[in-house]
Design a protein around this motif. Structure first.
Motif: not given
Length: 405
Positions: A21-38, A10-19
């Motif tokens: 930190g994570y940008r797993r915002f609701a109903w975005t691609g990163a959120d969809a990846d987290c939901r697929a993982w679940f 789960l660790l790399p999902v939605g992670r910003s290479s610049a900061s």
């Protein structure tokens, strides 16, 4: 699958290479990846997977309709450039705790569910705990449909684009009626456990907290040609209000933060016409919180008047003090101290959680895992793996005590 392998996946999902930190915002691609993982975790374990009317994900062991279910879980979304642990630790630990219970060979006498609540952080639409608020009826359909992100996209549009029916959202009392207890594990957002030397603690209450929007309106003008004496600069009023918030919070033993700002026209060589700032304030009790916010608003109005600016203050959200179910909280303490005789620390928190939203509808409790730095909502947020595993064991013990009697 072990805690370590789930965490690494789960660790790399939605992670910003610049900061970092994570940008797993609701109903975005990163959120969809987290939901697929679940969903994959649920199906791998043979659990019955479903998404409720408000977009929350559920993984069931046993018959949901049987009632008196024991539910655990948290959320997978993040604040802008947030840390890895806030939310995901609770979800990963829930699956790991179920694996531990199965390895113990225990028999379940109640249904067990793991949940991922949607849009807990409110990073995209500005309101925290949207999924649980909708479910509990604390956010109406009309209010939800008016939520808009920074790009002007409404919540219904975002949900529809992600494949969810926005017309289905709303209060879900039938689902809540199935739940006998909800226990959320979360990384501690503070250093109480680090200072006490305990890896795991039990929550007592969530401080009352809210968000207020301060709109300072002045007059746009040229930064190079307008005399200082002729300016109606709302930025000055805002800056003084930021300092006032810090001062009033210190005097009251509370916290107050202006962490978000919007400026119009937002030009380097232009005096602003509008400075919009959001105040987040929290305190141990309602009276103290009211005192702080009232004092900040009073100071802001005085500063605005002195600068020739106008001020509007809007309370955008508010959550009163949440006392977690005392009987359930005491039961967690009894279960965790059963074999050792040790008293598990009980501590309050200034952070809001889905458990707090649900507490008015079902018995809820929280477990905290030690955070050595106390840092949260930041890439520096951390927890040692040994403490995480202690949290998994504690959650497994609690679930066994509640669902396997």
């Amino acid at each position: 699958m072990s805690f370590h392998s789930m965490w690494a996946e789960l660790l790399p999902v939605g992670r910003s290479s610049a900061s970092g930190g994570y940008r797993r915002f609701a109903w975005t691609g990163a959120d969809a990846d987290c939901r697929a993982w679940f969903r994959e975790q649920a199906e791998t374990r043979g659990l019955a997977y479903e998404v409720d009317r408000n977009g929350n994900q559920w993984a069931w062991l046993g018959d949901p309709a049987a009632g008196d279910a024991v539910v655990t879980g948290s959320h997978l979304d993040s604040v802008p450039d947030g840390g890895a642990f806030d939310g995901p630790l609770g979800v990963v630990s829930s699956f790991a705790a179920l694996d531990e219970l199965r390895s113990r060979g225990v028999g379940f006498t109640k249904p067990l569910a793991i949940v991922n609540f949607g849009d807990e952080e409110g990073a995209r639409f500005g309101l925290a705990c949207v999924g649980s608020r909708l479910t509990a009826g604390e956010l109406t359909v009309e209010q939800a449909h008016r939520l808009t992100d920074g790009e002007g996209v409404t919540l219904p549009r975002a949900m529809e684009a992600a494949g969810h029916d926005p017309d289905a959202i709303g209060a879900d009392p039938e689902r809540l009626a199935r739940i006998g207890a909800f226990v959320e594990l979360h990384v501690e957002q503070g250093r109480a456990l680090d200072l006490s030397g305990d890896p795991v603690g039990v929550a007592s209450a969530i401080w009352p907290h809210g968000r207020w929007r301060f709109d300072f309106r002045g007059e746009a003008n040229h930064a190079g040609t307008t005399r200082l004496a002729d300016r109606r600069d709302p930025m000055l009023s805002y800056a003084e209000t930021v300092l006032a918030a810090r001062r009033e919070a210190e005097l009251a033993g509370a916290v107050a933060t202006f962490g978000k700002i919007s400026v119009e026209p937002n030009g380097v060589n232009a005096i602003p016409s509008l400075v919009r700032g959001w105040l987040d304030s929290r305190a141990a009790d309602q009276e103290t919180l009211d005192t702080v916010v009232t004092a900040v608003e009073k100071a802001a109005r005085e500063y605005a008047a002195a600068q020739g600016a106008d001020l509007d203050v809007v309370r955008e959200s508010f959550t009163p003090v949440v006392e977690f179910d005392h009987a359930l909280r005491d039961e967690l303490g009894r279960i965790l101290g059963k074999d050792t005789g040790l008293k598990v620390p009980v501590l309050g928190t200034g952070a809001g959680h889905d458990a707090g939203i649900l507490s008015g509808r079902v018995p809820t409790a929280m477990l905290f895992v030690r955070n050595p730095t106390g840092v949260s909502h930041s890439p520096a947020e951390s927890a040692a793996e040994d403490d995480c595993l202690a949290g998994v064991d504690a959650l497994a013990d609690v679930l066994e005590g509640l669902a396997c009697r």
